[in-house]
Write a protein that holds these residues in place. Sequence first.
Motif, short mmCIF file in Angstrom:
data_model
loop_
_atom_site.label_atom_id
_atom_site.label_comp_id
_atom_site.label_asym_id
_atom_site.label_seq_id
_atom_site.Cartn_x
_atom_site.Cartn_y
_atom_site.Cartn_z
N PHE A 1 0.81 -1.21 0.00
CA PHE A 1 0.00 0.00 0.00
C PHE A 1 0.85 1.26 0.00
O PHE A 1 0.42 2.29 -0.50
CB PHE A 1 -0.97 -0.02 1.19
N ALA A 2 2.05 1.19 0.53
CA ALA A 2 2.94 2.35 0.54
C ALA A 2 3.96 2.28 -0.59
O ALA A 2 4.42 3.31 -1.06
CB ALA A 2 3.67 2.44 1.88
N ASP A 3 4.31 1.07 -1.02
CA ASP A 3 5.40 0.91 -1.98
C ASP A 3 4.96 0.73 -3.43
O ASP A 3 5.78 0.84 -4.33
CB ASP A 3 6.28 -0.28 -1.58
N ALA A 4 3.71 0.42 -3.67
CA ALA A 4 3.21 0.23 -5.04
C ALA A 4 2.08 1.21 -5.30
O ALA A 4 1.22 1.42 -4.45
CB ALA A 4 2.74 -1.20 -5.25
N ASP A 5 2.08 1.77 -6.51
CA ASP A 5 1.01 2.70 -6.90
C ASP A 5 -0.33 1.97 -6.93
O ASP A 5 -0.39 0.78 -7.23
CB ASP A 5 1.29 3.27 -8.29
N PRO A 6 -1.43 2.70 -6.66
CA PRO A 6 -2.75 2.07 -6.71
C PRO A 6 -3.04 1.39 -8.06
O PRO A 6 -3.64 0.32 -8.09
CB PRO A 6 -3.72 3.23 -6.46
N ALA B 1 -4.18 -3.37 -11.16
CA ALA B 1 -3.87 -4.22 -12.31
C ALA B 1 -3.59 -5.65 -11.85
O ALA B 1 -4.05 -6.61 -12.48
CB ALA B 1 -2.67 -3.66 -13.08
N ALA B 2 -2.86 -5.81 -10.76
CA ALA B 2 -2.56 -7.15 -10.24
C ALA B 2 -3.84 -7.86 -9.81
O ALA B 2 -4.03 -9.05 -10.11
CB ALA B 2 -1.57 -7.06 -9.08
N ALA B 3 -4.71 -7.14 -9.13
CA ALA B 3 -5.98 -7.75 -8.68
C ALA B 3 -6.84 -8.14 -9.87
O ALA B 3 -7.41 -9.23 -9.91
CB ALA B 3 -6.72 -6.78 -7.76
N ARG C 1 -1.32 -9.43 -23.13
CA ARG C 1 -2.58 -9.51 -23.86
C ARG C 1 -3.74 -9.02 -23.00
O ARG C 1 -4.64 -8.33 -23.48
CB ARG C 1 -2.84 -10.94 -24.33
N PHE C 2 -3.73 -9.35 -21.72
CA PHE C 2 -4.78 -8.93 -20.80
C PHE C 2 -4.85 -7.41 -20.71
O PHE C 2 -5.93 -6.82 -20.72
CB PHE C 2 -4.51 -9.54 -19.42
N ALA C 3 -3.69 -6.74 -20.64
CA ALA C 3 -3.64 -5.29 -20.45
C ALA C 3 -3.90 -4.51 -21.73
O ALA C 3 -4.28 -3.33 -21.66
CB ALA C 3 -2.29 -4.90 -19.88
N ALA C 4 -3.74 -5.13 -22.89
CA ALA C 4 -3.92 -4.43 -24.17
C ALA C 4 -5.34 -3.87 -24.28
O ALA C 4 -6.32 -4.56 -24.03
CB ALA C 4 -3.63 -5.38 -25.33
N GLY C 5 -5.42 -2.58 -24.61
CA GLY C 5 -6.71 -1.93 -24.80
C GLY C 5 -7.44 -1.60 -23.52
O GLY C 5 -8.62 -1.28 -23.55
N THR C 6 -6.76 -1.68 -22.38
CA THR C 6 -7.38 -1.34 -21.09
C THR C 6 -6.62 -0.17 -20.46
O THR C 6 -5.63 0.30 -21.02
CB THR C 6 -7.34 -2.53 -20.11
N ASP C 7 -7.09 0.26 -19.31
CA ASP C 7 -6.39 1.31 -18.57
C ASP C 7 -5.24 0.75 -17.72
O ASP C 7 -4.53 1.51 -17.08
CB ASP C 7 -7.36 2.05 -17.65
N HIS C 8 -5.07 -0.56 -17.71
CA HIS C 8 -3.99 -1.17 -16.93
C HIS C 8 -2.65 -0.87 -17.59
O HIS C 8 -2.56 -0.82 -18.82
CB HIS C 8 -4.18 -2.69 -16.81
N PRO C 9 -1.60 -0.65 -16.79
CA PRO C 9 -0.29 -0.33 -17.37
C PRO C 9 0.25 -1.51 -18.19
O PRO C 9 0.05 -2.66 -17.83
CB PRO C 9 0.60 -0.06 -16.15
N ASP C 10 0.90 -1.17 -19.31
CA ASP C 10 1.46 -2.24 -20.14
C ASP C 10 2.75 -2.76 -19.49
O ASP C 10 3.37 -2.05 -18.69
CB ASP C 10 1.68 -1.80 -21.58
N PRO C 11 3.17 -3.97 -19.83
CA PRO C 11 4.35 -4.55 -19.19
C PRO C 11 5.62 -3.72 -19.37
O PRO C 11 6.43 -3.63 -18.45
CB PRO C 11 4.50 -5.92 -19.85
N ALA C 12 5.80 -3.10 -20.53
CA ALA C 12 7.00 -2.29 -20.76
C ALA C 12 7.03 -1.10 -19.81
O ALA C 12 8.08 -0.77 -19.25
CB ALA C 12 7.06 -1.83 -22.22
N ALA C 13 5.89 -0.47 -19.59
CA ALA C 13 5.82 0.67 -18.67
C ALA C 13 6.12 0.21 -17.23
O ALA C 13 6.80 0.91 -16.48
CB ALA C 13 4.45 1.33 -18.74
N LEU C 14 5.60 -0.96 -16.87
CA LEU C 14 5.85 -1.47 -15.52
C LEU C 14 7.33 -1.76 -15.31
O LEU C 14 7.87 -1.53 -14.22
CB LEU C 14 5.04 -2.75 -15.27
N LYS C 15 8.00 -2.26 -16.35
CA LYS C 15 9.43 -2.57 -16.22
C LYS C 15 10.29 -1.32 -16.07
O LYS C 15 11.36 -1.37 -15.47
CB LYS C 15 9.89 -3.40 -17.42
#
Length: 116
Positions: free
Chosen positions: A68-73, A78-80, A94-108
């Motif tokens: 809750f303090a170390d990861a953005d909401p 997205a994980a949930a 594939r799950f994140a494509a076309g959604t508001d969830h961050p893409d894997p490249a952005a997360l990395k």
Amino acid sequence: MLLVVTYSRAARRDLRNVCRAHEETVVRRFGRAALFEATGHGAFLACRLREKHSDDVQVERTRPFNEFADADPEVREAAAAYEARDEPSTPYRRFAAGTDHPDPAALKRRDLPDGR
């Protein structure tokens, strides 16, 4: 906490012996590694292993991860959402494509906040 990682057979043997002899200071054992309490005794044990095995022992100071303090909401959401997906075999990309969830490249590329 102190993370002690060993890189040789002799260092692993001595880590195992230290963990058995000082269970009150050992938080968790992982075979080649162990977590010691961040106390003077934990530091003593870690330094003792480093002194004896030099570069075959690595010691890092760690702190517990507070999601809750170390990861953005948006990362937690997205994980949930990903864990609640309909098809368990769908990769996150594939799950994140076309959604508001961050893409894997952005997360990395995203660093966690220091949170200290």
